[in-house]
Design a protein around this motif. Structure first.
Motif, PDB file in Angstrom:
ATOM      1  N   PRO A 178      48.333  69.566  29.157  1.00  0.00           N
ATOM      2  CA  PRO A 178      48.316  68.163  29.588  1.00  0.00           C
ATOM      3  C   PRO A 178      48.733  67.184  28.490  1.00  0.00           C
ATOM      4  O   PRO A 178      49.425  66.210  28.762  1.00  0.00           O
ATOM      5  N   HIS A 179      48.356  67.460  27.241  1.00  0.00           N
ATOM      6  CA  HIS A 179      48.727  66.535  26.165  1.00  0.00           C
ATOM      7  C   HIS A 179      50.233  66.577  25.885  1.00  0.00           C
ATOM      8  O   HIS A 179      50.818  65.564  25.516  1.00  0.00           O
ATOM      9  N   ASP A 180      50.879  67.730  26.086  1.00  0.00           N
ATOM     10  CA  ASP A 180      52.329  67.808  25.910  1.00  0.00           C
ATOM     11  C   ASP A 180      53.054  67.058  27.020  1.00  0.00           C
ATOM     12  O   ASP A 180      54.056  66.375  26.776  1.00  0.00           O
ATOM     13  N   VAL A 181      52.549  67.177  28.230  1.00  0.00           N
ATOM     14  CA  VAL A 181      53.131  66.442  29.361  1.00  0.00           C
ATOM     15  C   VAL A 181      52.989  64.944  29.118  1.00  0.00           C
ATOM     16  O   VAL A 181      53.938  64.177  29.308  1.00  0.00           O
ATOM     17  N   LEU A 182      51.810  64.526  28.679  1.00  0.00           N
ATOM     18  CA  LEU A 182      51.571  63.108  28.397  1.00  0.00           C
ATOM     19  C   LEU A 182      52.481  62.620  27.282  1.00  0.00           C
ATOM     20  O   LEU A 182      53.090  61.552  27.399  1.00  0.00           O
ATOM     21  N   ARG A 183      52.603  63.387  26.205  1.00  0.00           N
ATOM     22  CA  ARG A 183      53.470  62.999  25.079  1.00  0.00           C
ATOM     23  C   ARG A 183      54.900  62.768  25.563  1.00  0.00           C
ATOM     24  O   ARG A 183      55.509  61.741  25.265  1.00  0.00           O
TER      25      ARG A 183
ATOM     26  N   GLN B 110      46.298  54.713  25.633  1.00  0.00           N
ATOM     27  CA  GLN B 110      44.890  54.320  25.556  1.00  0.00           C
ATOM     28  C   GLN B 110      44.192  54.528  26.904  1.00  0.00           C
ATOM     29  O   GLN B 110      43.091  55.070  26.968  1.00  0.00           O
ATOM     30  N   ARG B 111      44.844  54.144  27.987  1.00  0.00           N
ATOM     31  CA  ARG B 111      44.261  54.314  29.327  1.00  0.00           C
ATOM     32  C   ARG B 111      44.066  55.784  29.679  1.00  0.00           C
ATOM     33  O   ARG B 111      43.053  56.159  30.274  1.00  0.00           O
ATOM     34  N   GLU B 112      45.043  56.612  29.329  1.00  0.00           N
ATOM     35  CA  GLU B 112      44.942  58.048  29.631  1.00  0.00           C
ATOM     36  C   GLU B 112      43.786  58.685  28.869  1.00  0.00           C
ATOM     37  O   GLU B 112      43.062  59.514  29.411  1.00  0.00           O
ATOM     38  N   VAL B 113      43.617  58.313  27.605  1.00  0.00           N
ATOM     39  CA  VAL B 113      42.533  58.880  26.803  1.00  0.00           C
ATOM     40  C   VAL B 113      41.180  58.413  27.330  1.00  0.00           C
ATOM     41  O   VAL B 113      40.219  59.186  27.364  1.00  0.00           O
ATOM     42  N   GLU B 114      41.108  57.175  27.780  1.00  0.00           N
ATOM     43  CA  GLU B 114      39.858  56.676  28.364  1.00  0.00           C
ATOM     44  C   GLU B 114      39.543  57.391  29.679  1.00  0.00           C
ATOM     45  O   GLU B 114      38.403  57.720  29.960  1.00  0.00           O
TER      46      GLU B 114
ATOM     47  N   LEU C 134      41.718  64.452  26.215  1.00  0.00           N
ATOM     48  CA  LEU C 134      42.973  64.148  25.513  1.00  0.00           C
ATOM     49  C   LEU C 134      42.732  63.464  24.165  1.00  0.00           C
ATOM     50  O   LEU C 134      43.657  63.318  23.374  1.00  0.00           O
ATOM     51  N   ALA C 135      41.501  63.040  23.891  1.00  0.00           N
ATOM     52  CA  ALA C 135      41.204  62.272  22.675  1.00  0.00           C
ATOM     53  C   ALA C 135      41.600  63.024  21.403  1.00  0.00           C
ATOM     54  O   ALA C 135      42.091  62.410  20.454  1.00  0.00           O
ATOM     55  N   LYS C 136      41.401  64.337  21.385  1.00  0.00           N
ATOM     56  CA  LYS C 136      41.732  65.082  20.170  1.00  0.00           C
ATOM     57  C   LYS C 136      43.237  65.124  19.894  1.00  0.00           C
ATOM     58  O   LYS C 136      43.658  65.449  18.797  1.00  0.00           O
ATOM     59  N   HIS C 137      44.050  64.784  20.886  1.00  0.00           N
ATOM     60  CA  HIS C 137      45.507  64.757  20.711  1.00  0.00           C
ATOM     61  C   HIS C 137      46.042  63.335  20.558  1.00  0.00           C
ATOM     62  O   HIS C 137      47.238  63.152  20.323  1.00  0.00           O
ATOM     63  N   CYS C 138      45.181  62.367  20.687  1.00  0.00           N
ATOM     64  CA  CYS C 138      45.601  60.966  20.697  1.00  0.00           C
ATOM     65  C   CYS C 138      46.337  60.577  19.416  1.00  0.00           C
ATOM     66  O   CYS C 138      47.375  59.933  19.459  1.00  0.00           O
ATOM     67  N   MET C 139      45.787  60.979  18.263  1.00  0.00           N
ATOM     68  CA  MET C 139      46.404  60.584  16.997  1.00  0.00           C
ATOM     69  C   MET C 139      47.806  61.165  16.846  1.00  0.00           C
ATOM     70  O   MET C 139      48.726  60.457  16.434  1.00  0.00           O
ATOM     71  N   SER C 140      47.988  62.421  17.199  1.00  0.00           N
ATOM     72  CA  SER C 140      49.320  63.023  17.039  1.00  0.00           C
ATOM     73  C   SER C 140      50.318  62.406  18.019  1.00  0.00           C
ATOM     74  O   SER C 140      51.489  62.201  17.669  1.00  0.00           O
ATOM     75  N   ILE C 141      49.868  62.087  19.226  1.00  0.00           N
ATOM     76  CA  ILE C 141      50.767  61.451  20.200  1.00  0.00           C
ATOM     77  C   ILE C 141      51.148  60.056  19.711  1.00  0.00           C
ATOM     78  O   ILE C 141      52.329  59.680  19.748  1.00  0.00           O
ATOM     79  N   ALA C 142      50.167  59.279  19.236  1.00  0.00           N
ATOM     80  CA  ALA C 142      50.448  57.924  18.739  1.00  0.00           C
ATOM     81  C   ALA C 142      51.395  57.981  17.537  1.00  0.00           C
ATOM     82  O   ALA C 142      52.308  57.157  17.412  1.00  0.00           O
ATOM     83  N   ARG C 143      51.194  58.958  16.668  1.00  0.00           N
ATOM     84  CA  ARG C 143      52.078  59.106  15.497  1.00  0.00           C
ATOM     85  C   ARG C 143      53.508  59.405  15.955  1.00  0.00           C
ATOM     86  O   ARG C 143      54.472  58.840  15.447  1.00  0.00           O
TER      87      ARG C 143
END
Length: 140
Positions: free
Chosen positions: A59-64, A84-88, A93-102
């Motif tokens: 799911p985090h790859d699809v979101l990215r 931000q909305r997806e992580v909330e 997905l929170a553990k992938h948030c930083m890498s996606i934002a980067r």
């Protein structure tokens, strides 16, 4: 003579379809392809050429991928808001948030340049977007 004719007829009735099928199969296995009339390629079945179903993506790859596309089509601010909305909505997905934002920060620099990309920084996943912008700026 009738018995011989019947026997030959039966033999032909059994053998002829097999011969026709094999000759037809052999005729279509060697086909000259467009642009290469002098070379023939053999059509063969191989277990190595069989399509393998794609593994389901995380799911985090699809979101990215979706957010990177959105960044290209719209702007980094929209992509960050949606991150931000997806992580909330999906805390897993929170553990992938930083890498996606980067990754969004790096893509923003590629698209807009460092100064304009930095103007979209938001406190999503700490300062990961800004970190991505800075890393991409230093690497350029």
């Amino acid at each position: 003579m009738t018995h011989s004719a019947r026997r030959i007829g039966r033999t032909l009735a059994l053998v002829l379809p097999v011969v026709l099928v094999l000759s037809g199969t052999l005729a279509v296995t060697s086909v000259p392809w467009a642009g290469q009339p002098s070379q023939s390629q053999m059509l063969t079945a191989s277990s190595q050429n069989v399509s393998v179903p794609a593994k389901p993506r995380a799911p985090h790859d699809v979101l990215r991928d979706r957010l990177l596309t959105e960044l290209q089509e719209k702007d980094p601010g929209t992509a960050l808001t949606h991150l931000q909305r997806e992580v909330e909505a999906r805390p897993s997905l929170a553990k992938h948030c930083m890498s996606i934002a980067r990754d969004l920060g790096r893509a923003a620099v590629e698209r807009l340049g460092p100064t304009r990309a930095q103007s979209f920084s938001k406190p999503v996943c700490d300062t990961s977007f800004a970190t991505g912008v800075a890393a991409q700026t230093q690497g350029s």
